[in-house]
Design a protein around this motif. Structure first.
Motif, PDB file in Angstrom:
ATOM      1  N   THR A 120       5.760   8.848  -7.070  1.00  0.00           N
ATOM      2  CA  THR A 120       4.639   8.861  -7.813  1.00  0.00           C
ATOM      3  C   THR A 120       4.645   8.436  -9.265  1.00  0.00           C
ATOM      4  O   THR A 120       6.277   8.251  -9.532  1.00  0.00           O
ATOM      5  CB  THR A 120       4.236  10.219  -8.759  1.00  0.00           C
ATOM      6  OG1 THR A 120       3.720  11.178  -6.762  1.00  0.00           O
ATOM      7  CG2 THR A 120       3.122  10.992  -9.773  1.00  0.00           C
ATOM      8  N   TYR A 128      -0.365   8.175 -10.785  1.00  0.00           N
ATOM      9  CA  TYR A 128      -0.764   7.874  -9.615  1.00  0.00           C
ATOM     10  C   TYR A 128      -0.726   7.599  -8.696  1.00  0.00           C
ATOM     11  O   TYR A 128       1.299   7.606  -8.855  1.00  0.00           O
ATOM     12  CB  TYR A 128      -2.047   6.825 -10.054  1.00  0.00           C
ATOM     13  CG  TYR A 128      -0.676   5.372 -10.234  1.00  0.00           C
ATOM     14  CD1 TYR A 128      -0.163   4.964 -11.141  1.00  0.00           C
ATOM     15  CD2 TYR A 128      -0.588   4.718  -9.110  1.00  0.00           C
ATOM     16  CE1 TYR A 128       0.099   3.857 -11.183  1.00  0.00           C
ATOM     17  CE2 TYR A 128       0.048   3.291  -8.819  1.00  0.00           C
ATOM     18  CZ  TYR A 128       1.056   2.981 -10.096  1.00  0.00           C
ATOM     19  OH  TYR A 128       1.416   1.760 -10.353  1.00  0.00           O
ATOM     20  N   HIS A 129      -0.906   7.700  -7.725  1.00  0.00           N
ATOM     21  CA  HIS A 129       0.824   7.598  -6.729  1.00  0.00           C
ATOM     22  C   HIS A 129       1.034   6.163  -6.273  1.00  0.00           C
ATOM     23  O   HIS A 129      -0.286   5.445  -5.966  1.00  0.00           O
ATOM     24  CB  HIS A 129       0.081   8.624  -5.365  1.00  0.00           C
ATOM     25  CG  HIS A 129      -1.022   9.762  -5.218  1.00  0.00           C
ATOM     26  ND1 HIS A 129      -2.154  10.194  -5.186  1.00  0.00           N
ATOM     27  CD2 HIS A 129      -0.087  10.377  -5.993  1.00  0.00           C
ATOM     28  CE1 HIS A 129      -2.149  11.253  -6.314  1.00  0.00           C
ATOM     29  NE2 HIS A 129      -0.901  11.813  -5.711  1.00  0.00           N
ATOM     30  N   GLY A 130       1.696   6.137  -6.099  1.00  0.00           N
ATOM     31  CA  GLY A 130       2.710   4.390  -5.570  1.00  0.00           C
ATOM     32  C   GLY A 130       2.690   4.588  -3.626  1.00  0.00           C
ATOM     33  O   GLY A 130       2.719   6.112  -3.573  1.00  0.00           O
ATOM     34  N   ARG A 131       3.647   3.484  -3.641  1.00  0.00           N
ATOM     35  CA  ARG A 131       3.698   3.415  -1.773  1.00  0.00           C
ATOM     36  C   ARG A 131       5.549   3.550  -1.945  1.00  0.00           C
ATOM     37  O   ARG A 131       5.771   2.848  -2.585  1.00  0.00           O
ATOM     38  CB  ARG A 131       3.846   1.760  -2.169  1.00  0.00           C
ATOM     39  CG  ARG A 131       4.086   1.832  -0.516  1.00  0.00           C
ATOM     40  CD  ARG A 131       2.989   2.099   0.680  1.00  0.00           C
ATOM     41  NE  ARG A 131       3.370   1.522   1.618  1.00  0.00           N
ATOM     42  CZ  ARG A 131       2.104   2.321   3.009  1.00  0.00           C
ATOM     43  NH1 ARG A 131       1.880   3.082   2.901  1.00  0.00           N
ATOM     44  NH2 ARG A 131       2.723   2.365   3.334  1.00  0.00           N
ATOM     45  N   ALA A 132       6.076   4.408  -1.174  1.00  0.00           N
ATOM     46  CA  ALA A 132       6.847   4.992  -1.130  1.00  0.00           C
ATOM     47  C   ALA A 132       8.078   4.265  -0.215  1.00  0.00           C
ATOM     48  O   ALA A 132       9.054   4.099  -0.284  1.00  0.00           O
ATOM     49  CB  ALA A 132       7.236   6.710  -0.395  1.00  0.00           C
ATOM     50  N   ASN A 157       2.395  -2.215  -4.527  1.00  0.00           N
ATOM     51  CA  ASN A 157       2.897  -1.511  -3.912  1.00  0.00           C
ATOM     52  C   ASN A 157       3.593  -2.578  -2.728  1.00  0.00           C
ATOM     53  O   ASN A 157       4.129  -2.384  -1.515  1.00  0.00           O
ATOM     54  CB  ASN A 157       1.459  -0.942  -2.355  1.00  0.00           C
ATOM     55  CG  ASN A 157       0.698  -2.116  -1.523  1.00  0.00           C
ATOM     56  OD1 ASN A 157       0.921  -3.097  -1.689  1.00  0.00           O
ATOM     57  ND2 ASN A 157      -0.281  -1.569  -1.228  1.00  0.00           N
TER      58      ASN A 157
END
Lengths: 432, 432
Positions: B135, B169-173, B267
């Motif tokens: 996140t 905001y949600h990011g890319r793991a 991302n």
């Protein structure tokens, strides 16, 4: 279509011999989660089966990999690729069909049937995949248009980028749960009086809790970081489909979403149906997507016209009193972007996808009044009561309400392929 | 502060005895990734050590859990909780200090030192944690203000929600990579002429590739779905810190981000420094955050005034020719929201955090001209050349450029605690 020797398969069963969806179960005899398929009102326990039968006889390509059916997720199976999924599904169809060449293996082996063929109601379903990342798109054209028009008027309903790319955002993987998991009403910051200045939110339970009717798609084959997946290579990367309810708190969303998008309004829970319908099972039900008048960028040009699926979608709302009303009926072809296009766009810049990653379609609504995949649309942003059975009605969800999503495709030639249910019941918010 | 018997610890080393950061290494003798700590220019290989020494003598609380040091990530160690992290760090400090009571264990054991104490340059560093969800917040006040003012003018720079909640905001793991991993310039949709109608993007390599200077924080203790973490209980849930470069393609971002936020612009890659500085190691360097004139909601009220850290942050840009310029210097106290506040907000609605989840602070910039944590700000959105060593300059990153982030805290009483480097070099985009 061949028929099956398994008893009690109704002609309206979602889990016909034409389907064979995969899931993760625990059973009275084996409490550790493992792989099964659904058939009629039964499940075929592939772990139990593989303990007594050499499965490499039926599907030779899994030879040496039979322990994939003992895993607690479908990831290991998904990773083996489309050709293996196809062979295993066809092998199971052969095993379960009336005219099976493998009659002795299971059909005529009462002892093994007792171990491996169990009533669905006797098993517990688990999350089918270990989900690394979850991405939610916004490909349902009529939903995106209706919501945009609601807040910005029909002329500015959609931003100009909507027609050039499948818009998406990153969701929260940790809160994806399997159908049946209770959903707690979220607490969040809410602006009760949007007109008052200065704007002062309160912290409290969401008053505008909603569902979103979506299709989810799981990734099978990963792509390396820095390499994109071509839109016409995407099929090899797509494992299968589930129903997805992307629960949404509209009041929390309205206050938080500028400028970085939805966050706590969505990350408290997303429910998925437990059975993964393999991509092959939906092949007979292809249809054309909603027309996009903007010519696509080269990387989004698909080699086939019929890039989405013709499936009926339904939403039931069950009140705390137990009364059920079907509040929406629509079709999954109401998407303007296909999953291959979503994947091609997602990986365009080199973003790596891993086996088990989940893509959501975005809310699917039709153009008609009772074809909307959210209460936001059905209630016109809370302005109109959605009528339920008896004297009841809703604008948004009450504590104790249960939402059930259903989807199926059928044709006279191909039989019926359905998803079963994606259910979730709301319970009351935590005390602040 | 005690001194260490380990040779070659410079007074300006980030990895003093006061630090003891944890990381995942593979070594010439042991290629499977496992746990080590950094000390000066060396690493202490905890797996090698535990093979020869009963570590429960030094840190009794890991008794029965010594295999945590053989794991390929720090997740198992992180999950044991703050009290264990504290005891292990203190135990290692005792082992490595000049006046160690455990002299015979390592200091005076040349054979074991040869096995367990290795030059940092001889080992390969790996991603320290298995990251479930990533996140990214937006808590750097001066960055958020500067970027908002750039696009909307100073009066509308920040949305009214900015002062009431830590926006995130949600990011890319899947694309979080360890320092040193090459970063491919992303391809994406770009609007070359924003004035032309209709708006027609092209697909091509980003022309406005940027870095973002951030602090990352890993989760130790998980929380159950449906239960929030109180802001004053958050310490127990925070494991430690890394530097984070959230690479950003500004042109892709500008076209895609309405209405759901950044997606492909972010991302494709995020880099983190390999050594996790434990939360305890930063305790002596507390400072007050940027003042927020809006009274906080109850769930964001912290029991302490000093809720962020006083650490110097620096950004180097190295050209393909090998010339390095420090293009920004700032301080990590330039945040308006603390990590405990971010965690309390993130979990307010019941979102479950898992061990290993990563929270990013958002870009950290100071108020001054050369204190900006992105080229977007340093170049005033591409309008001003950032001067480099010699005759060179940049607005955004060129292929072959390398960005290096650094951070350290120091005080006369507490010694120096630093992060080492977070590096990434850009290579050319894929051919379309």
């Amino acid at each position: 279509m061949a028929s099956s020797w398994v008893p009690n398969i109704s002609p309206t069963s979602d889990f016909s011999l034409a389907n064979i969806p995969f899931g993760i179960v625990s059973t009275p005899n084996d409490p550790s989660p493992h792989v099964a398929v659904a058939i009629g009102t039964s499940i075929l326990d592939l772990k139990a089966l593989s303990a007594h039968v050499d499965l490499a006889e039926i599907f030779p390509s899994v030879k040496g990999n039979v322990d994939i059916f003992s895993q607690p997720t479908l990831n290991a199976f998904a990773q083996l690729g489309r050709a293996v999924h196809r062979e295993v599904r066809q092998g199971i169809q052969a095993l379960l069909s009336t005219d099976t060449p493998h009659g002795a293996l299971l059909r005529d082996n009462d002892e093994l049937k007792e171990k491996a063929l169990l009533p669905q109601r006797s098993v517990k379903m688990h999350l089918p995949m270990a989900i690394g990342d979850y991405t939610d798109f916004y490909a349902g054209y009529h939903h995106a248009f209706a919501v945009g028009a609601m807040f910005r008027g029909p002329e500015h309903a959609l931003a100009p980028n909507y027609s050039t790319m499948p818009i998406g955002y990153h969701g929260r993987a940790s809160s994806v749960v399997v159908s049946g998991t209770p959903i707690r009403r979220p607490v969040g910051q809410i602006l009760l009086d949007p007109a008052a200045e200065p704007k002062q939110p309160v912290t409290g339970p969401s008053r505008r809790l909603d569902f979103e009717l979506e299709l989810g798609c799981f990734i099978a084959k990963p792509n390396e970081m820095g390499r994109s997946v071509g839109v016409n290579e995407a099929d090899e990367h797509l494992f299968g489909y589930v129903l997805l309810n992307d629960w949404s708190a509209r009041d929390i969303q309205l206050w938080e979403y500028v400028p970085l998008g939805p966050f706590n309004a969505k990350n408290f829970a997303s429910s998925i149906s437990p059975w993964v319908v393999l991509a092959d099972a939906l092949e007979p039900f292809r249809a054309s997507a909603v027309e996009n008048k903007t010519p696509p960028q080269e990387y989004l040009k698909e080699g086939r016209e019929q890039n989405v699926f013709d499936m009926r979608l339904e939403v039931d709302l069950t009140t705390p009193e137990g009364d059920t009303t079907t509040i929406a009926r629509t079709n999954s072809k109401n998407l303007m972007w296909s999953f291959p296009q979503m994947l091609a766009h997602h990986t365009l810049g080199g973003c790596p996808m891993r086996t088990g990653d989940l893509l959501g379609s975005g809310t699917i609504s039709g153009p008609g009044a009772n074809e909307s995949g959210s209460l936001l649309e059905l209630s016109n942003n809370g302005k109109k009561e959605v009528l339920l059975y008896g004297m009841d009605s809703r604008t948004f969800l009450k504590d104790g309400d249960e939402v059930t999503l259903r989807a199926f495709a059928s044709s006279s030639g191909s039989g019926r392929v359905g998803f079963g249910e994606c259910r979730g019941r709301i319970y009351s918010a935590a005390r602040a």
